[in-house]
Motif scaffolding. Structure first.
Motif, PDB file in Angstrom:
ATOM      1  N   GLN A  13       0.013   6.263   9.767  1.00  0.00           N
ATOM      2  CA  GLN A  13       0.218   5.699   8.436  1.00  0.00           C
ATOM      3  C   GLN A  13       1.679   5.867   7.998  1.00  0.00           C
ATOM      4  O   GLN A  13       2.219   6.967   7.991  1.00  0.00           O
ATOM      5  CB  GLN A  13      -0.705   6.385   7.426  1.00  0.00           C
ATOM      6  CG  GLN A  13      -0.642   5.814   6.017  1.00  0.00           C
ATOM      7  CD  GLN A  13      -1.176   4.389   5.957  1.00  0.00           C
ATOM      8  OE1 GLN A  13      -2.121   4.055   6.684  1.00  0.00           O
ATOM      9  NE2 GLN A  13      -0.589   3.567   5.127  1.00  0.00           N
TER      10      GLN A  13
ATOM     11  N   ALA B 153      -1.276  -1.157   8.379  1.00  0.00           N
ATOM     12  CA  ALA B 153      -2.677  -0.837   8.073  1.00  0.00           C
ATOM     13  C   ALA B 153      -3.278  -1.961   7.248  1.00  0.00           C
ATOM     14  O   ALA B 153      -2.623  -2.528   6.373  1.00  0.00           O
ATOM     15  CB  ALA B 153      -2.763   0.489   7.320  1.00  0.00           C
TER      16      ALA B 153
ATOM     17  N   ARG C  67      -5.500  -1.003  12.289  1.00  0.00           N
ATOM     18  CA  ARG C  67      -4.042  -0.975  12.410  1.00  0.00           C
ATOM     19  C   ARG C  67      -3.648  -1.988  13.473  1.00  0.00           C
ATOM     20  O   ARG C  67      -4.225  -2.019  14.564  1.00  0.00           O
ATOM     21  CB  ARG C  67      -3.533   0.419  12.798  1.00  0.00           C
ATOM     22  CG  ARG C  67      -1.992   0.465  12.971  1.00  0.00           C
ATOM     23  CD  ARG C  67      -1.470   1.876  12.960  1.00  0.00           C
ATOM     24  NE  ARG C  67      -1.778   2.541  11.690  1.00  0.00           N
ATOM     25  CZ  ARG C  67      -1.059   2.380  10.570  1.00  0.00           C
ATOM     26  NH1 ARG C  67      -0.016   1.548  10.552  1.00  0.00           N
ATOM     27  NH2 ARG C  67      -1.406   3.018   9.467  1.00  0.00           N
TER      28      ARG C  67
END
Length: 265
Positions: free
Chosen positions: A50, A56, A81
């Protein structure tokens, strides 16, 4: 709507029946999403990439449901992702033994095959999934898992008849950028054990399609062979019934001799 609820109930029942004999989970992440514990007790960490690599997405949350999966675990297939380049995750690989890598996918965007196709490579040398086209395998909004058994012994990884060296106590699973859109992953975990201990997705329930029965073409008959409704009417031009003309013929026959006699006078 009733059919959807029934299918969802059967899926949940099937999955709960299979939730036994689970091996040791050494690594699990929910790609593109938050931490989550599934119905088997597997705890998925939030995505470690992240803000570092790729994008994402929770686009899958727009779908009504994700097929083949318990409703409590749909989040594992709704978030993902992806990246415009090759990317991957580092997996611990310090202990010898048998392992299974479970890769979770769901196509939540495309509606046709051949739009997103990519490979998955393990430890830089082993193509564990080739030309993966999620839609072509299961359609849109349906869970698809890939089960990859491998083993580790004396610093080497063994996959099928191949082997590779393990460096730094870690191996890497990579999603390879190809020519058809971007590679992606929804979630993954690694279990120490055999593939028999891995909970499997239920079989795909394909929607029933109603087939139209071929209509029999009725050939139109000609007007000559078509029967009219109602009682049959006499044909005024038919010569079959001449009884009404008999008195006329008798009258003419009697008048001709009389006329002949009158003419001689």
């Amino acid at each position: 709507m009733c059919r959807i609820l029934i299918i969802s109930f059967l899926i949940n029942l099937f999955l709960l029946e299979k939730a036994t004999g689970l091996g040791e989970i050494i690594y699990a992440i929910n790609a593109g999403g938050p931490a989550h514990t599934d119905i088997y007790g597997i705890h998925y960490e939030k995505d470690p990439l992240q803000g570092r690599v790729g994008t994402a997405s929770d686009y899958g949350k727009q779908l009504v449901m994700i097929g083949r999966v318990n409703s409590k675990d749909e989040i594992l297939y709704q978030t993902e992702r992806y990246h415009h380049s090759t990317f991957g995750y580092d997996i611990p690989a310090s202990k010898d033994g048998d392992y299974v890598l479970v890769l979770k996918f769901s196509e939540v965007y495309f509606n046709t095959p051949n739009m997103k196709v990519f490979d998955v490579v393990l430890n830089g040398d082993h193509t564990i999934v080739a030309d993966l086209d999620i839609f072509n395998k299961v359609g849109r909004g349906v869970a698809h898992d890939e089960y990859v058994p491998y083993s580790i012994k004396n610093g080497k990884l063994y996959y099928n008849d191949e082997e590779s060296d393990i460096r730094g106590g870690k191996i890497k699973v990579e999603f390879i950028k190809g020519y058809r859109d971007n590679p992606k992953i929804n979630a993954l975990y690694v279990m120490r054990g055999t593939i028999d201990e891995v909970p499997k997705l239920p079989p795909i329930v394909w929607p029933e399609t109603e087939t139209e029965e071929p209509r029999e073409e009725v050939e139109e008959k000609s007007t000559k062979s078509r029967r009219a409704s109602g009682p049959k009417q006499p044909d005024p031009y038919s010569m079959e019934d001449n009884s009404v003309l008999i008195p006329v013929f008798i009258t003419i026959g009697a008048f001709i001799p009389l006329l002949f006699c009158l003419c001689k006078l």
